[in-house]
Design a protein around this motif. Sequence first.
Motif, PDB file in Angstrom:
ATOM      1  N   TYR A 187      18.822  44.635 -30.123  1.00  0.00           N
ATOM      2  CA  TYR A 187      18.089  44.726 -29.080  1.00  0.00           C
ATOM      3  C   TYR A 187      18.526  44.407 -27.770  1.00  0.00           C
ATOM      4  O   TYR A 187      18.028  44.950 -26.588  1.00  0.00           O
ATOM      5  CB  TYR A 187      16.863  43.867 -29.177  1.00  0.00           C
ATOM      6  CG  TYR A 187      17.121  42.210 -29.242  1.00  0.00           C
ATOM      7  CD1 TYR A 187      17.426  41.520 -28.012  1.00  0.00           C
ATOM      8  CD2 TYR A 187      16.754  41.698 -30.393  1.00  0.00           C
ATOM      9  CE1 TYR A 187      17.709  40.043 -28.171  1.00  0.00           C
ATOM     10  CE2 TYR A 187      17.183  40.218 -30.551  1.00  0.00           C
ATOM     11  CZ  TYR A 187      17.458  39.205 -29.344  1.00  0.00           C
ATOM     12  OH  TYR A 187      17.703  37.938 -29.157  1.00  0.00           O
ATOM     13  N   THR A 188      19.930  44.090 -27.773  1.00  0.00           N
ATOM     14  CA  THR A 188      20.621  43.914 -26.455  1.00  0.00           C
ATOM     15  C   THR A 188      21.054  45.443 -25.812  1.00  0.00           C
ATOM     16  O   THR A 188      21.355  45.498 -24.725  1.00  0.00           O
ATOM     17  CB  THR A 188      21.821  43.157 -26.420  1.00  0.00           C
ATOM     18  OG1 THR A 188      22.523  43.365 -27.695  1.00  0.00           O
ATOM     19  CG2 THR A 188      21.481  41.617 -26.662  1.00  0.00           C
ATOM     20  N   ASN A 229       0.092  46.672 -23.474  1.00  0.00           N
ATOM     21  CA  ASN A 229      -0.375  47.700 -22.629  1.00  0.00           C
ATOM     22  C   ASN A 229       0.669  48.164 -21.448  1.00  0.00           C
ATOM     23  O   ASN A 229       0.023  48.638 -20.556  1.00  0.00           O
ATOM     24  CB  ASN A 229      -2.067  47.370 -21.820  1.00  0.00           C
ATOM     25  CG  ASN A 229      -1.635  45.743 -21.488  1.00  0.00           C
ATOM     26  OD1 ASN A 229      -0.653  45.341 -20.965  1.00  0.00           O
ATOM     27  ND2 ASN A 229      -2.872  45.111 -21.273  1.00  0.00           N
ATOM     28  N   PHE A 230       1.665  47.351 -21.563  1.00  0.00           N
ATOM     29  CA  PHE A 230       2.989  47.765 -20.557  1.00  0.00           C
ATOM     30  C   PHE A 230       2.522  47.361 -19.292  1.00  0.00           C
ATOM     31  O   PHE A 230       3.204  47.511 -18.183  1.00  0.00           O
ATOM     32  CB  PHE A 230       3.199  49.053 -20.582  1.00  0.00           C
ATOM     33  CG  PHE A 230       3.649  49.663 -21.911  1.00  0.00           C
ATOM     34  CD1 PHE A 230       5.072  49.581 -22.115  1.00  0.00           C
ATOM     35  CD2 PHE A 230       3.126  50.466 -22.711  1.00  0.00           C
ATOM     36  CE1 PHE A 230       5.553  50.033 -23.461  1.00  0.00           C
ATOM     37  CE2 PHE A 230       3.417  50.961 -24.015  1.00  0.00           C
ATOM     38  CZ  PHE A 230       4.826  50.416 -24.395  1.00  0.00           C
ATOM     39  N   MET A 231       1.414  46.447 -19.013  1.00  0.00           N
ATOM     40  CA  MET A 231       1.289  45.791 -17.643  1.00  0.00           C
ATOM     41  C   MET A 231       2.378  45.196 -16.887  1.00  0.00           C
ATOM     42  O   MET A 231       2.557  45.058 -15.948  1.00  0.00           O
ATOM     43  CB  MET A 231      -0.156  44.974 -17.572  1.00  0.00           C
ATOM     44  CG  MET A 231      -1.382  45.706 -17.555  1.00  0.00           C
ATOM     45  SD  MET A 231      -2.658  44.765 -17.673  1.00  0.00           S
ATOM     46  CE  MET A 231      -4.012  45.761 -17.962  1.00  0.00           C
ATOM     47  N   ASP A 260      11.126  41.598 -34.177  1.00  0.00           N
ATOM     48  CA  ASP A 260      10.224  42.554 -33.558  1.00  0.00           C
ATOM     49  C   ASP A 260      10.850  42.859 -32.097  1.00  0.00           C
ATOM     50  O   ASP A 260      10.235  43.889 -31.402  1.00  0.00           O
ATOM     51  CB  ASP A 260       8.776  41.852 -33.172  1.00  0.00           C
ATOM     52  CG  ASP A 260       8.157  41.549 -34.582  1.00  0.00           C
ATOM     53  OD1 ASP A 260       8.507  41.969 -35.563  1.00  0.00           O
ATOM     54  OD2 ASP A 260       7.208  40.641 -34.453  1.00  0.00           O
ATOM     55  N   ARG A 261      11.944  42.344 -31.681  1.00  0.00           N
ATOM     56  CA  ARG A 261      12.351  42.483 -30.333  1.00  0.00           C
ATOM     57  C   ARG A 261      12.811  43.924 -30.153  1.00  0.00           C
ATOM     58  O   ARG A 261      12.697  44.359 -29.147  1.00  0.00           O
ATOM     59  CB  ARG A 261      13.104  41.427 -29.891  1.00  0.00           C
ATOM     60  CG  ARG A 261      12.522  40.225 -29.522  1.00  0.00           C
ATOM     61  CD  ARG A 261      13.459  39.011 -29.405  1.00  0.00           C
ATOM     62  NE  ARG A 261      12.704  37.863 -29.565  1.00  0.00           N
ATOM     63  CZ  ARG A 261      13.388  36.498 -29.247  1.00  0.00           C
ATOM     64  NH1 ARG A 261      14.569  36.410 -28.778  1.00  0.00           N
ATOM     65  NH2 ARG A 261      12.908  35.383 -29.400  1.00  0.00           N
ATOM     66  N   LYS A 293      12.525  48.612 -27.360  1.00  0.00           N
ATOM     67  CA  LYS A 293      12.803  50.103 -27.337  1.00  0.00           C
ATOM     68  C   LYS A 293      11.624  50.812 -26.750  1.00  0.00           C
ATOM     69  O   LYS A 293      11.910  52.011 -25.896  1.00  0.00           O
ATOM     70  CB  LYS A 293      12.947  50.754 -28.742  1.00  0.00           C
ATOM     71  CG  LYS A 293      13.664  52.150 -28.884  1.00  0.00           C
ATOM     72  CD  LYS A 293      13.723  52.439 -30.109  1.00  0.00           C
ATOM     73  CE  LYS A 293      14.171  53.972 -30.171  1.00  0.00           C
ATOM     74  NZ  LYS A 293      13.302  55.040 -29.741  1.00  0.00           N
ATOM     75  N   LYS A 294      10.412  50.440 -26.859  1.00  0.00           N
ATOM     76  CA  LYS A 294       9.197  51.051 -26.216  1.00  0.00           C
ATOM     77  C   LYS A 294       9.309  50.761 -25.022  1.00  0.00           C
ATOM     78  O   LYS A 294       8.793  51.886 -24.215  1.00  0.00           O
ATOM     79  CB  LYS A 294       7.817  50.369 -27.052  1.00  0.00           C
ATOM     80  CG  LYS A 294       7.758  50.835 -28.496  1.00  0.00           C
ATOM     81  CD  LYS A 294       6.564  49.978 -29.068  1.00  0.00           C
ATOM     82  CE  LYS A 294       6.182  50.254 -30.349  1.00  0.00           C
ATOM     83  NZ  LYS A 294       5.306  49.613 -30.987  1.00  0.00           N
TER      84      LYS A 294
END
Length: 254
Positions: free
Chosen positions: A25-26, A218-220, A237-238, A243-244
């Motif tokens: 994830y880094t 929701n990417f807020m 999960d990170r 990535k999303k």
Amino acid sequence: MKKDVVFMTALVTERCDPDKHIETYTEFSIKSWKWWCDNNDAILFVFNQSTIDTDEMMPTWQRWYVYDILESNNIDYNRILLIDADMMVKWDCPSIWDLADGNYAGVKDDLGIGWTYHSMVGYKEFFSDVDLDWERYINNGMVVLPKPDVIGKNFCKEIIDFYEENQKELIWREKNDYRGTDQTPVNYIAERTFGMTKKFLPKKFNMNHLHKTNILDNFMYIDTGYVWHFNGLPTSDRYDTMKKCWDKVKDNYV
């Protein structure tokens, strides 16, 4: 020529991350911070190798060797920003160093008051001379070290000295009575050292525990913050979560 430095702690530790998810994830942390540093005339230093066993000294403690590490790598540093590896920075984030104005600075960690207070009580016996209120408690995921350098070096040395003097007890507590690693002791030391000169940055500069504030899925958080901290999520999960985020914003980092 001296340059400002973003120091990212990305060491693998078997104790907390046996499957080494941090090595995946880094990718997204580094992409965002590298771009931001390039556009702010700064250096990104990724601390991902150490001769010290992370089971004997957690990465969060090792980061306080920051001055020694930078100097041993021949980096001519100016102002220093410490960050965790699970943080991404927005492309238009203002200079965090300018906001700190030479002070020790960070963002208040006030989303889990129960855990914070529990940790403060657990470490209080080491700091009977310090009155630390939870409202003055900083999240160590992002910290600006003070200027001039001698002040920052003395502060980091005090942290390392504290660890070395109490290593066996601290390791036992981390494994058997978990109340965090360096964060609470560092808050006590910072309160004693800097007092009212300690500077609190706006929440936007360390949007931590995103899943607790209903702004993650929701990417807020992208619109409401400058530094996105994906802590509190399982390490497994990170990668997918970050990535999303990257897939949604990557066109801004060109």
